[in-house]
Design a protein around this motif. Structure first.
Motif, PDB file in Angstrom:
ATOM      1  N   ASN A   7       0.556  -1.189   0.314  1.00  0.00           N
ATOM      2  CA  ASN A   7      -0.164  -0.063   0.426  1.00  0.00           C
ATOM      3  C   ASN A   7       0.926   0.973   0.130  1.00  0.00           C
ATOM      4  N   LEU A   8       2.397   1.418   0.609  1.00  0.00           N
ATOM      5  CA  LEU A   8       2.236   2.534   0.877  1.00  0.00           C
ATOM      6  C   LEU A   8       3.353   3.492  -0.535  1.00  0.00           C
ATOM      7  N   LEU A   9       3.759   1.876  -0.622  1.00  0.00           N
ATOM      8  CA  LEU A   9       4.820   1.477  -2.228  1.00  0.00           C
ATOM      9  C   LEU A   9       3.798   2.436  -3.271  1.00  0.00           C
ATOM     10  N   TYR A  10       2.617   1.463  -3.134  1.00  0.00           N
ATOM     11  CA  TYR A  10       1.249   2.348  -4.309  1.00  0.00           C
ATOM     12  C   TYR A  10       1.028   4.089  -4.059  1.00  0.00           C
ATOM     13  N   LEU A  11       1.334   4.616  -3.210  1.00  0.00           N
ATOM     14  CA  LEU A  11       0.838   5.269  -2.127  1.00  0.00           C
ATOM     15  C   LEU A  11       1.802   6.661  -2.955  1.00  0.00           C
ATOM     16  N   GLY A  12       2.971   5.903  -3.052  1.00  0.00           N
ATOM     17  CA  GLY A  12       4.669   6.798  -3.335  1.00  0.00           C
ATOM     18  C   GLY A  12       4.386   7.194  -4.561  1.00  0.00           C
ATOM     19  N   ARG A  13       3.889   6.150  -5.413  1.00  0.00           N
ATOM     20  CA  ARG A  13       3.971   7.043  -7.156  1.00  0.00           C
ATOM     21  C   ARG A  13       3.533   8.338  -6.912  1.00  0.00           C
ATOM     22  N   ASP A  14       3.126   8.917  -6.257  1.00  0.00           N
ATOM     23  CA  ASP A  14       2.447  10.091  -6.177  1.00  0.00           C
ATOM     24  C   ASP A  14       3.362  11.877  -5.179  1.00  0.00           C
ATOM     25  N   GLU A  73       4.052  -7.316  20.076  1.00  0.00           N
ATOM     26  CA  GLU A  73       3.011  -5.988  20.076  1.00  0.00           C
ATOM     27  C   GLU A  73       4.083  -4.633  19.481  1.00  0.00           C
ATOM     28  N   LYS A  74       5.365  -5.021  19.242  1.00  0.00           N
ATOM     29  CA  LYS A  74       6.607  -3.625  19.059  1.00  0.00           C
ATOM     30  C   LYS A  74       6.001  -4.299  17.177  1.00  0.00           C
ATOM     31  N   ILE A  75       5.390  -5.818  16.725  1.00  0.00           N
ATOM     32  CA  ILE A  75       5.528  -5.296  15.494  1.00  0.00           C
ATOM     33  C   ILE A  75       4.087  -4.405  14.988  1.00  0.00           C
ATOM     34  N   LYS A  76       3.527  -5.097  16.277  1.00  0.00           N
ATOM     35  CA  LYS A  76       1.658  -4.380  15.675  1.00  0.00           C
ATOM     36  C   LYS A  76       1.964  -3.230  15.921  1.00  0.00           C
ATOM     37  N   LYS A  77       2.377  -1.914  16.915  1.00  0.00           N
ATOM     38  CA  LYS A  77       3.155  -0.759  17.038  1.00  0.00           C
ATOM     39  C   LYS A  77       3.730  -0.172  15.278  1.00  0.00           C
ATOM     40  N   LEU A  78       4.090  -1.390  15.192  1.00  0.00           N
ATOM     41  CA  LEU A  78       5.276  -0.688  13.963  1.00  0.00           C
ATOM     42  C   LEU A  78       3.871  -0.596  12.679  1.00  0.00           C
ATOM     43  N   ILE A  79       3.498  -1.515  12.593  1.00  0.00           N
ATOM     44  CA  ILE A  79       2.335  -1.473  11.686  1.00  0.00           C
ATOM     45  C   ILE A  79       1.050   0.071  11.882  1.00  0.00           C
ATOM     46  N   ASP A  80       1.156  -0.095  12.662  1.00  0.00           N
ATOM     47  CA  ASP A  80       0.332   1.218  13.088  1.00  0.00           C
ATOM     48  C   ASP A  80       0.970   2.322  12.363  1.00  0.00           C
ATOM     49  N   ARG A  81       1.922   2.643  13.245  1.00  0.00           N
ATOM     50  CA  ARG A  81       2.843   3.603  12.621  1.00  0.00           C
ATOM     51  C   ARG A  81       2.577   3.770  10.926  1.00  0.00           C
ATOM     52  N   GLY A  82       2.710   2.387  10.453  1.00  0.00           N
ATOM     53  CA  GLY A  82       2.377   2.848   9.229  1.00  0.00           C
ATOM     54  C   GLY A  82       1.451   2.983   8.523  1.00  0.00           C
ATOM     55  N   GLU A  83       0.197   2.583   9.246  1.00  0.00           N
ATOM     56  CA  GLU A  83      -1.325   3.037   8.695  1.00  0.00           C
ATOM     57  C   GLU A  83      -1.586   3.912   8.853  1.00  0.00           C
ATOM     58  N   PHE A  84      -1.060   4.199   9.853  1.00  0.00           N
ATOM     59  CA  PHE A  84      -0.628   6.071   9.964  1.00  0.00           C
ATOM     60  C   PHE A  84      -0.238   7.310   9.235  1.00  0.00           C
ATOM     61  N   VAL A  85       0.778   6.713   8.999  1.00  0.00           N
ATOM     62  CA  VAL A  85       1.717   7.845   7.552  1.00  0.00           C
ATOM     63  C   VAL A  85       0.641   7.211   6.529  1.00  0.00           C
ATOM     64  N   ILE A  86       0.444   5.964   6.418  1.00  0.00           N
ATOM     65  CA  ILE A  86      -0.544   6.179   5.021  1.00  0.00           C
ATOM     66  C   ILE A  86      -1.798   7.115   5.020  1.00  0.00           C
ATOM     67  N   LYS A  87      -2.407   7.484   6.287  1.00  0.00           N
ATOM     68  CA  LYS A  87      -3.517   7.749   6.752  1.00  0.00           C
ATOM     69  C   LYS A  87      -2.935   9.517   5.874  1.00  0.00           C
ATOM     70  N   GLU A  88      -1.628  10.355   6.372  1.00  0.00           N
ATOM     71  CA  GLU A  88      -1.133  11.569   6.231  1.00  0.00           C
ATOM     72  C   GLU A  88      -0.466  11.496   4.933  1.00  0.00           C
ATOM     73  N   LEU A  89      -0.501  10.505   4.095  1.00  0.00           N
ATOM     74  CA  LEU A  89       0.416  10.762   2.724  1.00  0.00           C
ATOM     75  C   LEU A  89      -1.270  11.208   1.784  1.00  0.00           C
ATOM     76  N   GLU A  90      -2.370  10.329   2.262  1.00  0.00           N
ATOM     77  CA  GLU A  90      -3.857  10.581   1.730  1.00  0.00           C
ATOM     78  C   GLU A  90      -3.740  12.358   1.854  1.00  0.00           C
TER      79      GLU A  90
END
Length: 85
Positions: A15-22, A48-65
């Motif tokens: 998803n991040l790679l797709y959003l990175g096109r623009d 738990e740390k993996i889940k936190k990193l995934i949540d951070r990545g989802e936050f980055v997706i929202k910021e890019l959008e």
């Protein structure tokens, strides 16, 4: 033993790679930064740390959008409104 978050991490990366096109600084710049960020955390095994990193990545997706939406809004506003206002 397989990691239960593997599919979720892979989906996040795609998803991040797709959003990175623009991305304003260019696709190549975004790809390099994305790969660096994921490679930095490749050895994390704590669920738990993996889940936190995934949540951070989802936050980055929202910021890019939000960034892309704002850019589109500004472009539309330029077309229809007087630039002095």
């Amino acid at each position: 033993m397989s990691n239960p978050f593997r599919g979720e991490v892979f989906r996040l990366y795609k998803n991040l790679l797709y959003l990175g096109r623009d991305y304003p600084k260019g696709t190549q710049y975004f790809k390099e930064r994305l790969k660096t960020a994921f490679m930095k955390n490749k050895d994390v095994t704590d669920p738990e740390k993996i889940k936190k990193l995934i949540d951070r990545g989802e936050f980055v997706i929202k910021e890019l959008e939000a960034l892309y939406f704002l850019r589109k809004y500004r472009a539309i506003k330029k077309r229809y409104y007087d630039p002095e206002h």
